[in-house]
Scaffold this motif. Structure first.
Motif, PDB file in Angstrom:
ATOM      1  N   PHE A  63     -73.370  98.963  63.191  1.00 20.64           N
ATOM      2  CA  PHE A  63     -73.002 100.484  62.945  1.00 20.64           C
ATOM      3  C   PHE A  63     -74.010 101.299  63.497  1.00 20.64           C
ATOM      4  O   PHE A  63     -73.786 102.509  63.930  1.00 20.64           O
ATOM      5  CB  PHE A  63     -73.293 100.430  61.120  1.00 20.64           C
ATOM      6  CG  PHE A  63     -72.857 101.531  60.225  1.00 20.64           C
ATOM      7  CD1 PHE A  63     -71.406 101.705  60.123  1.00 20.64           C
ATOM      8  CD2 PHE A  63     -73.402 102.664  60.196  1.00 20.64           C
ATOM      9  CE1 PHE A  63     -71.118 102.819  59.225  1.00 20.64           C
ATOM     10  CE2 PHE A  63     -73.072 103.906  59.667  1.00 20.64           C
ATOM     11  CZ  PHE A  63     -71.677 103.939  59.154  1.00 20.64           C
ATOM     12  N   TYR A  91     -62.698 100.591  61.486  1.00 19.80           N
ATOM     13  CA  TYR A  91     -62.820 101.824  62.026  1.00 19.80           C
ATOM     14  C   TYR A  91     -61.584 102.076  63.158  1.00 19.80           C
ATOM     15  O   TYR A  91     -61.972 101.629  64.400  1.00 19.80           O
ATOM     16  CB  TYR A  91     -64.107 102.478  62.515  1.00 19.80           C
ATOM     17  CG  TYR A  91     -64.982 102.504  61.510  1.00 19.80           C
ATOM     18  CD1 TYR A  91     -65.067 103.618  60.913  1.00 19.80           C
ATOM     19  CD2 TYR A  91     -65.748 101.505  60.824  1.00 19.80           C
ATOM     20  CE1 TYR A  91     -65.878 103.932  59.572  1.00 19.80           C
ATOM     21  CE2 TYR A  91     -66.590 101.718  59.636  1.00 19.80           C
ATOM     22  CZ  TYR A  91     -66.768 102.854  59.270  1.00 19.80           C
ATOM     23  OH  TYR A  91     -67.544 103.007  58.149  1.00 19.80           O
ATOM     24  N   HIS A 151     -75.184 102.520  54.087  1.00 19.16           N
ATOM     25  CA  HIS A 151     -74.234 101.388  54.527  1.00 19.16           C
ATOM     26  C   HIS A 151     -74.701 100.018  54.302  1.00 19.16           C
ATOM     27  O   HIS A 151     -74.247  99.082  53.757  1.00 19.16           O
ATOM     28  CB  HIS A 151     -73.764 101.694  55.908  1.00 19.16           C
ATOM     29  CG  HIS A 151     -72.692 100.799  56.578  1.00 19.16           C
ATOM     30  ND1 HIS A 151     -73.179  99.935  57.324  1.00 19.16           N
ATOM     31  CD2 HIS A 151     -71.366 100.423  56.052  1.00 19.16           C
ATOM     32  CE1 HIS A 151     -72.240  99.194  57.743  1.00 19.16           C
ATOM     33  NE2 HIS A 151     -70.934  99.424  56.731  1.00 19.16           N
ATOM     34  N   TYR A 217     -72.423 110.353  49.362  1.00 21.08           N
ATOM     35  CA  TYR A 217     -71.188 110.021  49.925  1.00 21.08           C
ATOM     36  C   TYR A 217     -70.324 111.137  49.998  1.00 21.08           C
ATOM     37  O   TYR A 217     -70.193 112.072  48.920  1.00 21.08           O
ATOM     38  CB  TYR A 217     -70.348 108.823  49.578  1.00 21.08           C
ATOM     39  CG  TYR A 217     -71.205 107.605  50.197  1.00 21.08           C
ATOM     40  CD1 TYR A 217     -71.206 107.379  51.372  1.00 21.08           C
ATOM     41  CD2 TYR A 217     -71.695 106.626  49.089  1.00 21.08           C
ATOM     42  CE1 TYR A 217     -71.865 106.082  51.918  1.00 21.08           C
ATOM     43  CE2 TYR A 217     -72.369 105.701  49.709  1.00 21.08           C
ATOM     44  CZ  TYR A 217     -72.280 105.361  51.164  1.00 21.08           C
ATOM     45  OH  TYR A 217     -72.903 103.880  51.516  1.00 21.08           O
ATOM     46  N   LEU A 389     -66.753 108.621  61.212  1.00 21.72           N
ATOM     47  CA  LEU A 389     -67.132 108.313  60.157  1.00 21.72           C
ATOM     48  C   LEU A 389     -66.059 108.843  58.860  1.00 21.72           C
ATOM     49  O   LEU A 389     -66.451 108.575  57.665  1.00 21.72           O
ATOM     50  CB  LEU A 389     -68.537 108.817  59.995  1.00 21.72           C
ATOM     51  CG  LEU A 389     -69.640 107.826  60.707  1.00 21.72           C
ATOM     52  CD1 LEU A 389     -70.550 108.350  60.707  1.00 21.72           C
ATOM     53  CD2 LEU A 389     -69.481 106.482  60.025  1.00 21.72           C
ATOM     54  N   TYR A 392     -64.898 106.201  56.653  1.00 19.93           N
ATOM     55  CA  TYR A 392     -65.530 105.419  55.781  1.00 19.93           C
ATOM     56  C   TYR A 392     -65.170 105.299  54.398  1.00 19.93           C
ATOM     57  O   TYR A 392     -65.046 104.247  53.729  1.00 19.93           O
ATOM     58  CB  TYR A 392     -67.090 106.471  55.654  1.00 19.93           C
ATOM     59  CG  TYR A 392     -68.373 105.210  55.120  1.00 19.93           C
ATOM     60  CD1 TYR A 392     -69.305 104.830  55.720  1.00 19.93           C
ATOM     61  CD2 TYR A 392     -68.342 105.040  53.798  1.00 19.93           C
ATOM     62  CE1 TYR A 392     -70.317 104.342  55.728  1.00 19.93           C
ATOM     63  CE2 TYR A 392     -69.172 104.221  53.237  1.00 19.93           C
ATOM     64  CZ  TYR A 392     -70.411 103.686  54.071  1.00 19.93           C
ATOM     65  OH  TYR A 392     -71.403 102.920  53.590  1.00 19.93           O
ATOM     66  N   ASN A 393     -64.709 106.450  53.774  1.00 25.95           N
ATOM     67  CA  ASN A 393     -64.304 106.450  52.364  1.00 25.95           C
ATOM     68  C   ASN A 393     -62.825 106.868  51.988  1.00 25.95           C
ATOM     69  O   ASN A 393     -62.047 106.180  51.436  1.00 25.95           O
ATOM     70  CB  ASN A 393     -65.331 107.401  51.490  1.00 25.95           C
ATOM     71  CG  ASN A 393     -66.574 106.710  51.114  1.00 25.95           C
ATOM     72  OD1 ASN A 393     -66.540 105.537  50.513  1.00 25.95           O
ATOM     73  ND2 ASN A 393     -67.487 107.456  51.274  1.00 25.95           N
TER      74      ASN A 393
END
Lengths: 441, 441, 441, 441
Positions: A63, A91, A151, A217, A389, A392-393
């Motif tokens: 990462f 990813y 992370h 986040y 990124l 990411y969520n």
């Protein structure tokens, strides 16, 4: 290593030295969590959603390599050409990645090769973090580094969850921690806490955050208004003893308490108790990170799915709280963070509610992630992290449920009241528990 | 049979004669929808979520037999001892039921036996509905009968969805309706409707209903307040032509538009277009209930999953509306129900937005169920139907998404603005379409 | 229709009229076997290895159309362009075919369309078989027609096996034949036949056939020598009563009797008795083509897998015979064909050994296919049928076991002592039984 | 360690000292084969049929513990109570055992614990083998020990097959042996051997063995007569170059060469070449135990399934030999064992036919196991090993095919001309190759 060194960066305030200390401390803690493992333990993956410890060590390292060093450190040389493929988790924008379900089928790279990888990347990160950079680049790198550390802390939690699952799978039931090491274990509260309903007012309230001063986040943003009805919230988590009553009453055999998908799940998997519970004759035992122990009725029930939490609540004539209700209640009844059972405490198991805590909302943070009744959806006005990124969520905002509050393997320096954790409703390997709610006030 | 006879009962107002007429009319319409079928067509089930037409005919009948006649009609004799087991759909509280995935493996009871079953139950219901009963029992029976009829209307819609799927599966692509029967088909709008954003104000608004005067499902209750941000809503559904642009731009190959579960779904099932679309050389064709037709770019895109709807919206820089936004917008911009394309219109296919409609929210009701971004969850204060009918809706409030607005196979007399339909995010065999929304106002 | 009309063609001897009669009679019998079916019964396929009756009717017809008419009848017009794809069973060389496991998912073509297809092809075949052709072409067509008729007879047997499976699957257990129709049922033997070992000499013996005068399958050729040890063979089939002893002794729970793959099969499928057996309290019942009957201990045990047959034999201290042993024994002890229970007898269920039969090898032909211990492999010097019909038998010579002797749904005019039937060792839906053998003599 | 020390016991002739030496040497060789492994490599299982190296080490040890020490060594103490459950492979009679497919999910016992287990059992075996016992007990123990050693040798072969599969699975393609270590590698034959047919006479011949002087498996017994037609046998194995012609001719795309189950297998698994072959642009590479190498057209084709071997043979207008033909041919044309490529040679890869070998049946033993066309069935008069060891071979005599001749990872001291190896027809991870046969002579 102290938790203090791991305190998150406050943008614009934290010194370079403090940032270097934090980087070192967080990275170091990951390695320390693996200290009790044998080499063989780093390799296995006993179920699809669990990853081998050596994969966690490598992935968190990748990462930093991929999202920071490759772009921001001049002349950085990647440690190995295959590691991008092997240690990218999900990813899609970065490129193809090795199938998640097969991570336990790779004996190489070996543990020592992965530790060398960690050293290689740590050194390069030190170089980068010590470099004299423009303010803009420095800020961007600081932000990315903070994402990388947050992370890494998430993976510290996953590491212990996964080790627990892997070890429990083994018929020999090996222990991760020495059960005789009493000093690390929590002592039970001197007196138990009686269940009570806290009455929380409704109305237009604000949840989430729009801070720019410290890391959060993307899924915690923005702060926004929601309208809540007044409601009641349990003053502590549901205990093993209370959950046993549900089992004894035949709760797992009575469809009326269950969501349809929950009923199918318990039927198909023949689930009759929380994960890690098993019976020897009449007695219940539980597998913990210190090996097998007798079920303690005062401890909060753990490792239940959303389906079990929801069925239990319905059987009690209650329900689970919305995540907004939880966040609002926490602001009305601040928890006692000094007694909170986070990973630094070293217990690595949930504890009975501590009657000495300076709060009337016991176990509000730490101990167990608490299932909310809220599906994991974007907040109004949600914007994903920029660039790759962004995965990411945001892409997980479907089919999962939000959990709140942190748990006994969460780093205290990682937790925030606006923090939204999420798992599939059938997941049980997280340290997940139940707090009841009810309409009215 | 006219739609008028099928108008839902207004509790306390509708006459006994009108209720008998409604019962007869709704039951009759179900049978009429099967008129174009050959006996063989009643038997098959080409995928787990689709049921054989003869199962629908029997199950809706069992609903009246089990929930009303068995309890409320003295000396009622069940038609066949095995039918409870065979035609209970999912009521765990009622008892064991035949596995859903195997409904297409039963040749018996035959279609004629099931039609005899319908006559048997219709007669008994007539007897019951004509009987001189106490006010309380009469009210209770009226309520249950209304649930049974609403339930039957839901299955009328499912019947056509399922027939469409079954027929499309056949390499010979048989048609359910005669494509040459022009009078039943809708004529395309004389002029197309240009896309525009409607600006909808936010604030504290009310959604849902608490009515006691007429039937609503438990999931529409109670009426309650929510806080909305101002937002923009598309004035019409997304068209096939617009969706083709997404395909042409490589949307199905670009992970950045997709939810993680959506990306997995399209990869694993090699989905490259909406259900029922297929290409012959360069040209796109669509299977409809009238057989194969060339893709009409003016028609709204249909038979997309939530994943596809969500990915399309993101690609357009927009999003899907919350169900509360949809309901609020409809109250601000009432649709023109006189032109709405419901099942009575006979088209059984979505139509292009009709520029002559007296509204600026085109296709607001009818044509296609519109995916909202709201997971199907209980409203605050939700109470399930009492007794075993509590399983009707409540137990499905997990893992599914809400759709709003009715479609071209929905009975007009079944639809309400507060109506919440729901499907799994991967489902595509419903008549489901896309209306865009956007933050701001 | 008499069985005589169905007698197979003797190449070079049978008259054109007799050939036309045979064609008509065989084709007609297939249709007659379907007389007891409702339209719905023609559609279903309850397990992958079973085909819908309407598929059998169409596939056998396609066989004549594709392999004979399309090539040999000038100006022949195929009935429907899609039927080749739909009704080719497994001839890869012919082209793509519809997946076998999905045959029950097609409601169209309807039964009446398929009956029209049969008439269309029958007429064309009549034209071809009546035409004045060169001797060579006539011979080739006669050979192909004979393959087509033998093929149709195989499907007559499959048709009844498949109907039995489909009907037994239904919880209502419908009957194919009227159980009260006594005249069609066989009467039990007046006295039972005691079990005895027949002593068969070994040595160099010949098996198989090299005939050119009449039709045989390629897999029966050529006649060749094998060396056999002297052995003992059971004088009759194993009875239900004898098999019950195996069950009562715990045979299904004791791994020592079972092949490894057999043990896995019975464990995974929770097999505890032959297919179609079930218990109500203490009593055993059996599903037959005449519906449910009480288990008759004198009847031969049927619908067992090779694994069950093999385990039973081992438990008895015996074994199954090699197919060469079976063929050799039959030539030493010719069966009484006049009493043999083939399909023409109308019983459609195996009968107890008939003490009046003029033989000491009871049930040698008819009643049940007898599992041999021989894997289905080519004979030395085997040559497959020429051309695309080479796929008929040869490609299945792996993983399957040979069965011998014909059964109660085999046409008598289809059977030959050299006939090699074959099924997978786990298959149970054929009318398969057990004859014991033993080393020594 | 020399192969001599591993020479099998000749019953009644071998000295106690020699027996102790053999025990030590065979056990030692197993450990030595693991020398190139990292600890992590001992843990993984990349496919169900492969076992982790540490499982092989433990299972072979358990075999001695359970079948010999527990019964025959007074006061023997089992090393660990769980090891019986963990390391029993498939002996149902012994008790429940850990599921084969999950062997790679256990990190414990660790490698060092398993090595301690080996030492514990080796010591106890030494004690037992040195003890002064009655002649009868001594003989029985000698027989059991010999089974245990032969069993261990089988696992030596499996160990290398499994390591190869596990390593090849890894995208980094690690090597088990150092490819630069030339002295261990075989040198290619100075000149290639041209293909030729050897003509083998038929008639009544004897195969198998009834020896009592030395160890053989039960499945090699008894010696018996079979009748063979005269036939032709290829003088060497099929080469990579020859097999490439099959690929280039489209063999994998043409169903006419394939058994039905073979065709399904290659379609479903998208098989287009032997296992371990892969293409980079136009060039073919092969994964070997020394890592990736360019395809050598002179080497024999390896890692093909029975289906591929059979299809290749049919495409060449040939067939595979019966196992009896192979055994008979070997007695007519004895191979040159001095040049045979067995495990002791250290190559661990098949070699091109060696023109200098003193035989005209090249590669008759060693190099590759040769697929026969014979299903694995008992010989006439077969008797399984007595007691629980009866499960060793007998229960696998269904669904598998016989292979003959040993391979480059077979211990020379383990091989016999009557040796029958067996795999499922779809298996490809063994060192399996093709020798052609043909009718005639």
């Amino acid at each position: 290593m102290t938790a203090t060194a791991e305190n998150p960066t406050r943008f614009g305030e934290t010194s370079a030295a403090a940032r270097l200390r934090r980087f070192a401390a967080v990275r170091e803690r990951t390695a320390r969590l693996c200290d009790p493992l044998a080499i063989e333990d780093y390799v296995i993956q006993t179920v699809a959603e669990v990853s081998p410890p050596k994969w966690h060590l490598a992935h968190t390292t990748w990462f930093f390599e991929h999202f920071i060093l490759a772009e921001h450190l001049a002349h950085y040389r990647r440690f190995h050409t295959d590691y991008g493929y092997l240690f990218n988790s999900y990813y899609e924008g970065v490129g193809k990645y090795f199938p998640r379900t097969q991570r336990g089928l790779l004996s190489r790279p070996s543990v020592s090769e992965i530790l060398a990888y960690r050293r290689h990347v740590n050194q390069a990160m030190n170089t980068l973090l010590s470099a004299n950079l423009s303010k803009d680049r420095s800020k961007r790198i600081m932000q990315l580094t903070e994402i990388g550390l947050q992370h890494e802390q998430q993976h510290q939690e996953l590491l212990l969850m996964d080790i627990k699952y892997n070890f429990a799978f083994n018929p020999m039931k090996p222990a991760y921690l020495d059960s005789s090491n009493k000093e690390e274990q929590g002592s039970a509260a001197p007196e138990s806490v009686e269940f009570a309903w806290l009455s929380i007012p409704g109305g237009l309230v604000e949840v989430g955050t729009s801070t720019t001063h410290r890391f959060v986040y993307d899924n915690e943003k923005p702060r926004h208004r929601v309208h809540l009805q007044p409601f009641l919230l349990g003053n502590r988590l549901v205990t093993n003893g209370e959950y046993l009553e549900f089992i004894a009453a035949g709760g797992y055999q009575q469809p009326q308490w269950w969501l349809a998908d929950g009923w199918n799940t318990v039927q198909q998997n023949q689930i009759r108790a929380p994960l890690y519970w098993y019976q020897k004759k009449a007695d219940w035992f539980v597998y913990t990170l210190r090996g097998e122990v007798r079920l303690d009725e005062q401890e909060p029930v753990s490792h239940v799915s959303y389906y079990e939490a929801d069925a239990y609540a319905r059987w009690r004539g209650a329900r689970l709280p919305l995540e907004q209700e939880w966040e609002h209640a926490l602001s009305c009844h601040p928890p006692d963070t000094t007694t909170a059972n986070f990973v630094e405490k070293g217990v690595r198991h949930p504890l009975p509610a501590n009657a000495n805590a300076k709060t009337d909302l016991y176990q509000g943070v730490g101990d167990l992630w608490e299932w909310s009744s809220s599906p994991y959806q974007p907040y109004p006005g949600y914007r994903a992290f920029p660039g790759l990124l962004g995965e990411y969520n945001g892409k997980f905002m479907c089919n999962q449920m939000v959990l709140r509050g942190g748990c006994c393997v969460t780093p205290a320096t990682h937790f925030r009241p606006t923090y939204r954790n999420f798992f599939f409703p059938y997941d049980r390997w997280a340290f997940s528990g139940i707090r009841l709610a009810k309409d009215g006030g």
